[in-house]
Write a protein that holds these residues in place. Structure first.
Motif, PDB file in Angstrom:
ATOM      1  N   ASP A 108       0.808  -1.120   0.091  1.00  0.00           N
ATOM      2  CA  ASP A 108       0.240  -0.053  -0.103  1.00  0.00           C
ATOM      3  C   ASP A 108       0.770   1.237  -0.232  1.00  0.00           C
ATOM      4  N   VAL A 109       1.815   1.290   0.869  1.00  0.00           N
ATOM      5  CA  VAL A 109       2.898   2.322   0.682  1.00  0.00           C
ATOM      6  C   VAL A 109       3.367   2.480  -0.405  1.00  0.00           C
ATOM      7  N   ALA A 110       3.957   1.428  -1.119  1.00  0.00           N
ATOM      8  CA  ALA A 110       4.642   1.519  -2.507  1.00  0.00           C
ATOM      9  C   ALA A 110       3.708   2.039  -3.516  1.00  0.00           C
ATOM     10  N   ASN A 111       2.421   1.597  -3.481  1.00  0.00           N
ATOM     11  CA  ASN A 111       1.525   1.973  -4.662  1.00  0.00           C
ATOM     12  C   ASN A 111       1.048   3.626  -4.303  1.00  0.00           C
ATOM     13  N   TYR A 112       1.052   3.986  -2.868  1.00  0.00           N
ATOM     14  CA  TYR A 112       0.700   5.360  -2.639  1.00  0.00           C
ATOM     15  C   TYR A 112       1.776   6.161  -3.330  1.00  0.00           C
ATOM     16  N   VAL A 113       2.959   5.893  -2.921  1.00  0.00           N
ATOM     17  CA  VAL A 113       4.473   6.762  -3.496  1.00  0.00           C
ATOM     18  C   VAL A 113       4.329   6.514  -5.033  1.00  0.00           C
ATOM     19  N   GLN A 114       3.895   5.737  -5.474  1.00  0.00           N
ATOM     20  CA  GLN A 114       3.964   5.663  -6.848  1.00  0.00           C
ATOM     21  C   GLN A 114       2.624   6.567  -7.528  1.00  0.00           C
ATOM     22  N   ARG A 115       1.509   6.617  -6.736  1.00  0.00           N
ATOM     23  CA  ARG A 115       0.487   7.306  -7.522  1.00  0.00           C
ATOM     24  C   ARG A 115       0.819   8.820  -7.445  1.00  0.00           C
ATOM     25  N   ILE A 116       1.607   9.237  -6.167  1.00  0.00           N
ATOM     26  CA  ILE A 116       1.810  10.605  -5.922  1.00  0.00           C
ATOM     27  C   ILE A 116       2.916  11.066  -6.941  1.00  0.00           C
ATOM     28  N   LEU A 117       3.742  10.131  -7.088  1.00  0.00           N
ATOM     29  CA  LEU A 117       4.884  10.541  -8.112  1.00  0.00           C
ATOM     30  C   LEU A 117       4.328  10.609  -9.463  1.00  0.00           C
ATOM     31  N   ALA A 118       3.546   9.954  -9.883  1.00  0.00           N
ATOM     32  CA  ALA A 118       2.909   9.854 -11.220  1.00  0.00           C
ATOM     33  C   ALA A 118       1.891  11.087 -11.466  1.00  0.00           C
ATOM     34  N   ALA A 119       1.281  11.542 -10.327  1.00  0.00           N
ATOM     35  CA  ALA A 119       0.294  12.453 -10.437  1.00  0.00           C
ATOM     36  C   ALA A 119       1.108  14.019 -10.476  1.00  0.00           C
ATOM     37  N   THR A 120       2.568  14.058  -9.814  1.00  0.00           N
ATOM     38  CA  THR A 120       3.225  15.039  -9.965  1.00  0.00           C
ATOM     39  C   THR A 120       3.873  15.126 -11.414  1.00  0.00           C
ATOM     40  N   LEU A 121       4.243  14.277 -12.137  1.00  0.00           N
ATOM     41  CA  LEU A 121       4.746  14.276 -13.401  1.00  0.00           C
ATOM     42  C   LEU A 121       3.673  14.428 -14.604  1.00  0.00           C
ATOM     43  N   GLY A 122       2.527  13.912 -14.132  1.00  0.00           N
ATOM     44  CA  GLY A 122       1.372  13.787 -15.207  1.00  0.00           C
ATOM     45  C   GLY A 122       1.549  12.412 -15.921  1.00  0.00           C
ATOM     46  N   PHE A 123       1.951  11.480 -15.255  1.00  0.00           N
ATOM     47  CA  PHE A 123       2.305  10.186 -15.693  1.00  0.00           C
ATOM     48  C   PHE A 123       1.270   9.294 -15.254  1.00  0.00           C
ATOM     49  N   GLU A 124       1.215   7.758 -15.914  1.00  0.00           N
ATOM     50  CA  GLU A 124       0.185   6.838 -15.723  1.00  0.00           C
ATOM     51  C   GLU A 124       1.088   5.762 -15.003  1.00  0.00           C
ATOM     52  N   CYS A 125       0.247   5.465 -13.863  1.00  0.00           N
ATOM     53  CA  CYS A 125       0.805   4.300 -13.144  1.00  0.00           C
ATOM     54  C   CYS A 125       0.318   2.666 -13.937  1.00  0.00           C
ATOM     55  N   THR A 126       1.317   1.982 -13.852  1.00  0.00           N
ATOM     56  CA  THR A 126       1.089   0.521 -14.425  1.00  0.00           C
ATOM     57  C   THR A 126       1.503  -0.508 -13.433  1.00  0.00           C
ATOM     58  N   ASN A 127       1.305  -1.582 -13.820  1.00  0.00           N
ATOM     59  CA  ASN A 127       1.534  -2.871 -12.849  1.00  0.00           C
ATOM     60  C   ASN A 127       3.082  -3.723 -13.668  1.00  0.00           C
ATOM     61  N   PHE A 128       3.323  -2.999 -14.699  1.00  0.00           N
ATOM     62  CA  PHE A 128       4.588  -3.616 -15.704  1.00  0.00           C
ATOM     63  C   PHE A 128       5.709  -3.607 -14.687  1.00  0.00           C
ATOM     64  N   THR A 129       6.644  -4.669 -15.020  1.00  0.00           N
ATOM     65  CA  THR A 129       7.790  -4.723 -14.179  1.00  0.00           C
ATOM     66  C   THR A 129       9.220  -4.793 -15.140  1.00  0.00           C
ATOM     67  N   ARG A 130      10.299  -4.812 -14.665  1.00  0.00           N
ATOM     68  CA  ARG A 130      11.437  -4.913 -15.242  1.00  0.00           C
ATOM     69  C   ARG A 130      11.448  -6.229 -16.347  1.00  0.00           C
TER      70      ARG A 130
END
Length: 501
Positions: free
Chosen positions: A444-466
């Motif tokens: 939950d913490v990792a997903n939250y950090v991903q969302r706020i960073l994406a919102a800052t940059l105007g990016f989209e979150c995905t579940n894709f990995t390396r």
């Protein structure tokens, strides 16, 4: 439930078939020359790239004389003769889709996507366009020339099934029945257009009333290759002329960056054409008995932790997974190499945090497009002092990341750009109630950090990995051999259904 709403008219529409020309119709640009320039550069190198550019006046003259087929065959021969077929396939999978997608005529796509059976005719060899038009444009069939490959797997530069055979192949594909609609230009496509019940030529007009039902092409999330812009003849000439200057400039920038103290680099970078844009307020250096701050960054290039250290004006160590030895040698900051063994990596990160600040990029690999890959949750388990940092960059000529090439050259390619710009945005440290100490799960913490960073940059979150990235771009998972990416591309389609409407 949705199928119950289909009207009789819709059922009739779903049975219709369409055949469309690629160049000049689905793609705005009618000339495929720049895509052959991409194949020459990415599959072979600078010498072939330069040779093909030198032959462009001859190719252009043949076109003006009406010898289109001869000019196309000459272009194909110079671009691919002696190149491994597997390398051409790799470029077609990892490099070309991004440039094709940028050139899509969305009005033509609206017409094309509204039909059930979709066929694309291309002037390029089928191998160059098939993956893109089938996976991203959802075409059922592709009609194009076939490269002649010798028994050793090398392209001879010659083709089978050239432009003149298109009509016969269209008739065979439709088994004598005429397609309902043909899209193409009168110059290059009359042979199959005359076989269609109806014809349409560019420019196409869009019906804006259908926006709610408009299905978009599958977005290009992962792409490779060094060139940022499509190498039209003028752009290719500019790149070639810039290369010697860019190499010298990169060497100077790197040497200066290694020799000067951190605090002066933002000022000297302006003298050499670079820029660092900082937003937000960075936290102060660690003091007293407090553990270090964990800077959680988006991962755009290998330069992310270095630029962050420059902004903070102190050398902050960064955890790494698989950077090259050359990158480690050139790095002006300490690096902590992880093993991808969870408990071992957790111990290394904890130990480093007791000594001071640390930088981590939980995506695990870079992504060029405006998407964030899935964040590993390991960082959230190890500390509550988390400062998210949104990193982004802009370059003009060369990408500073690669999945297929030599990663050791990534920093050099970054500094070869005329004006590389980095943007660093500091977010507030996560409040205690948003961390694991408040009972939140690491995911939950990792997903939250991903969302706020994406919102800052105007990016989209995905579940894709390396692994997803490397399976698409390099045909492997980044650590072991993996040859088939068809199933993985199907996963991309199903995962990105929300983007397609």
């Amino acid at each position: 439930m949705e199928s119950n709403r289909i009207t009789d008219h819709d059922q009739q529409t779903l049975k219709e078939s369409i055949i469309s020309e690629l160049e000049g119709t689905l793609l705005k640009n009618p000339d495929p020359f720049s895509y052959f320039m991409l194949v020459a550069f990415e599959a072979s190198g600078l010498i072939r790239f330069t040779l093909l550019l030198l032959l462009w006046p001859v190719v252009r003259l043949l076109d003006l004389l009406g010898m289109n087929e001869a000019s196309l065959k000459l272009t194909i021969f110079v671009a691919v003769a002696g190149v491994r077929e597997s390398e051409i396939e790799s470029v077609a999978r990892a490099v070309l889709p991004k440039f094709y997608m940028d050139d899509i005529d969305m009005n033509a796509w609206r017409v094309f996507s509204s039909y059930d059976k979709r066929v694309v005719v291309t002037r390029s060899p089928r191998i160059m366009v098939e993956m893109f038009v089938k996976e991203h444009l959802r075409a059922d069939e592709v009609i194009g020339s076939e490269l002649v490959v010798n028994r050793f797997g090398y392209a001879t530069g010659f083709i089978r099934n050239d432009i003149g055979s298109i009509m016969n192949r269209v008739k065979a594909l439709f088994k004598g029945e005429r397609p309902d609609l043909g899209l193409g230009t009168l110059v290059s496509g009359p042979s199959f257009l005359s076989f269609c019940k109806e014809q349409q030529q560019p420019p196409f007009t869009a019906n804006r009333n259908d926006d709610d039902q408009f299905i978009r092409p599958l977005p290009v999330i992962f792409h490779d290759g060094r060139l940022v812009k499509r190498p039209t003849p003028s752009m290719a000439l500019l790149i070639i002329l810039w290369l010697p200057i860019g190499i010298m400039l990169a060497v100077i920038r790197i040497i200066v960056g290694l020799m000067l103290p951190m605090w002066i680099i933002p000022y000297t970078s302006r003298l050499f054409g670079g820029a660092i844009v900082v937003k937000g307020k960075p936290p102060p250096p660690p003091s007293g008995s407090n553990s270090g701050v964990l800077f959680v960054c988006t991962h755009r290039t290998l330069m992310d932790p270095v630029i962050l250290s420059v902004v903070l004006q102190r050398k902050v160590p960064a955890v790494t997974y698989s950077i090259s030895r050359l990158s480690e040698i050139l790095s002006p900051i300490p690096t902590v190499r992880l093993t991808r063994v969870r408990h071992v990596d957790a111990g290394k990160i904890k130990k480093q945090l007791t000594e001071g600040d640390l930088v981590v990029c939980p995506e695990g690999t870079t992504c060029r497009e405006p998407f964030l890959l899935r964040f590993s949750a390991l960082f959230a388990e190890l500390t509550d002092r988390i400062v998210p940092v949104a990193m982004n960059y802009r370059v003009g000529f060369f990408h500073a990341t690669t999945a297929r090439g030599w990663k050791g050259l990534d920093p050099i390619f970054f500094f070869m750009n005329p004006r590389p710009v980095y943007e660093v945005t500091f977010l507030n440290q996560l409040p205690a109630e948003a961390t694991c100490s408040a009972g939140k799960s690491p995911h939950d913490v990792a997903n939250y950090v991903q969302r706020i960073l994406a919102a800052t940059l105007g990016f989209e979150c995905t579940n894709f990995t390396r692994k997803d990235k490397y399976r698409v771009l390099a045909g492997n998972d980044g650590t072991s051999s993996y040859t088939s990416c068809g199933d993985h591309l199907k996963k991309l389609v199903s995962t990105f259904k929300p983007f397609l409407h």
